[in-house]
Design a protein around this motif. Structure first.
Motif, PDB file in Angstrom:
ATOM      1  N   ARG A 139       0.826  -1.197   0.000  1.00  0.00           N
ATOM      2  CA  ARG A 139       0.000   0.000   0.000  1.00  0.00           C
ATOM      3  C   ARG A 139       0.864   1.251   0.000  1.00  0.00           C
ATOM      4  N   GLN A 140       0.262   2.314  -0.482  1.00  0.00           N
ATOM      5  CA  GLN A 140       0.964   3.589  -0.526  1.00  0.00           C
ATOM      6  C   GLN A 140      -0.014   4.693  -0.164  1.00  0.00           C
ATOM      7  N   ALA A 141       0.259   5.353   0.941  1.00  0.00           N
ATOM      8  CA  ALA A 141      -0.545   6.484   1.382  1.00  0.00           C
ATOM      9  C   ALA A 141       0.013   7.752   0.745  1.00  0.00           C
ATOM     10  N   PRO A 142      -0.804   8.791   0.648  1.00  0.00           N
ATOM     11  CA  PRO A 142      -0.338  10.054   0.052  1.00  0.00           C
ATOM     12  C   PRO A 142       0.906  10.570   0.743  1.00  0.00           C
ATOM     13  N   GLY A 143       1.923  10.880  -0.041  1.00  0.00           N
ATOM     14  CA  GLY A 143       3.147  11.439   0.507  1.00  0.00           C
ATOM     15  C   GLY A 143       4.084  10.438   1.136  1.00  0.00           C
ATOM     16  N   LYS A 144       3.751   9.160   1.046  1.00  0.00           N
ATOM     17  CA  LYS A 144       4.589   8.119   1.644  1.00  0.00           C
ATOM     18  C   LYS A 144       5.019   7.101   0.598  1.00  0.00           C
TER      19      LYS A 144
END
Length: 120
Positions: free
Chosen positions: A37-42
């Motif tokens: 998974r990839q969260a915004p800004g990460k």
């Protein structure tokens, strides 16, 4: 041509559940499948993986809330997510490791991603 088709993302309230699915096609054999998974800004991070013989790996922070399973006959991996929190909000990407022919080299394949949003 290898395709990973993800489904099951969406909007859910905190404490709720979602089940993600990812069906792989075009592969001769699959060694393992999983979710990142990839969260915004990460950066992209591991959620869970499972091998074709059932061995699993989880991000430590997700153990107990998420489970992963693999249907070898359907080349489909599932991610059951329970007790979802706001910090689980991210784009979830399916991953498959395998070969496209008996003598082919092992490669890494990615799906397009499915959005999971946890919010009230």
């Amino acid at each position: 041509q290898v395709q990973l088709v993800e489904s099951g993302g969406g909007l859910v309230q905190p404490g709720g559940s979602l089940r993600l699915s990812c069906a792989a096609s075009g592969m001769f054999s699959i060694i393992a499948m999983g979710w990142y998974r990839q969260a915004p800004g990460k950066g992209r991070e591991l959620v869970a993986t499972i091998t074709n013989d059932g061995s699993t790996t989880f991000a430590d922070s997700l153990k107990g809330r998420f489970t992963i399973s693999l249907d070898n006959a359907k080349n489909t991996v599932y991610l059951q997510m329970n007790s979802l929190k706001a910090e689980d909000t991210a784009a979830y990407y399916c991953n498959a490791i395998g070969r496209t022919s008996a003598l082919g080299i092992r490669r890494n394949y990615w799906g397009q991603g499915t959005q999971v949003t946890v919010s009230s």
